[in-house]
Design an enzyme around this catalytic site. Structure first.
Site, PDB file in Angstrom:
ATOM      1  N   SER A  34       0.804  -1.223   0.000  1.00  0.00           N
ATOM      2  CA  SER A  34       0.000   0.000   0.000  1.00  0.00           C
ATOM      3  C   SER A  34       0.837   1.273   0.000  1.00  0.00           C
ATOM      4  CB  SER A  34      -0.942   0.019   1.207  1.00  0.00           C
ATOM      5  OG  SER A  34      -0.216   0.127   2.417  1.00  0.00           O
ATOM      6  N   LYS A  75       0.856   4.259   6.965  1.00  0.00           N
ATOM      7  CA  LYS A  75       0.221   5.120   5.965  1.00  0.00           C
ATOM      8  C   LYS A  75       0.837   6.513   6.052  1.00  0.00           C
ATOM      9  CE  LYS A  75      -2.837   1.884   4.976  1.00  0.00           C
ATOM     10  NZ  LYS A  75      -2.761   1.121   3.718  1.00  0.00           N
TER      11      LYS A  75
END
Length: 238
Positions: A34, A75
């Site tokens: 990701s 993230k």
């Protein structure tokens, strides 16, 4: 005497750098893709232990939120409390507080004939005002990241509390070794970007310490060998 002093200082720097690093940083293995291209799946990273209050826009953080996963996740912070985050603007970019962001760190799947991104910064349209004390988080690989966009319908519109953050990724440690840059796109905003972590100084302390130990340990034997050579030369001349 000089040799002993050099070795002693070297040991202090060498061990001190390692201990300092162990106290300030925690290792973490990134299991997913990701955060490509910034971080590859399986990469070992070093995250500086920080309090959630130290987080700035653009930081790549490690956090744990039970509504997202039972495991820690990594993230990028694109919005903090009070920010309005929207996608997408006229240029297909993320819009933060009314201004389109230049995000060179995201994966661009397709370019147009002029080399500009043809695919927008997010395939999901959204507009979120981040609650105070919370963060809006996105992966750099926008097409394959389960991030705040996947939780927009939940309380807080996909945002995560600052208190959930346990670390800020400063460097890739293995298999590649490099520092994770602070994005300049956020530098002009209130609060700016995070200062560089102490990792380069810690590495320098370890390297200098190791060099002093080696050179200090070698100094004595080298001087003795050179001294014997001079005495022999004098004896031959005499």
């Amino acid at each position: 005497m000089l040799s002993g002093i050099a070795v002693a200082i070297g040991f202090v720097l060498f061990l001190g750098g390692f201990v300092w690093g162990a106290v300030v940083y925690q290792p973490y293995t990134v299991p997913t893709d990701s955060m490509v291209p910034t971080v590859q799946p399986g990469d070992r990273v070093l995250a500086q232990r920080i309090d959630g209050g130290e987080v700035r826009r653009g930081d790549v953080v490690i956090f744990k939120d039970e509504q997202w996963s039972d495991s820690p996740m990594v993230k990028r912070v694109v919005g903090i409390g009070g920010d309005t985050v929207k996608c997408c603007g006229a240029g297909g970019r993320l819009v933060l507080n009314g201004k389109e962001l230049d995000e060179p760190y995201i994966e661009v799947a397709k370019l147009d004939l002029e080399g500009a991104p043809e695919v927008p910064a997010s395939g999901t349209s959204f507009e979120v005002t981040v609650p105070e004390g919370n963060l809006f988080l996105l992966g750099d690989r926008r097409g394959a990241s389960l991030d705040s966009r996947a939780h927009l319908t939940e309380a807080g519109q996909g945002t995560v509390a600052r208190s959930a953050v346990t670390g800020r990724v400063d460097a890739l440690a293995w298999p590649s070794m490099s520092m994770v840059e602070r994005p300049k796109a956020y530098a002009a905003l209130p609060g700016g970007i995070s200062a560089a972590g102490p990792l380069p100084l810690q590495v320098a302390a370890v390297v200098v310490g190791a060099a002093l130990v080696v050179l200090g340990a070698a100094y004595g034997p080298v001087v003795r060998v050179l001294g014997r050579g001079r005495r022999r030369e004098r004896a031959d001349v005499g």
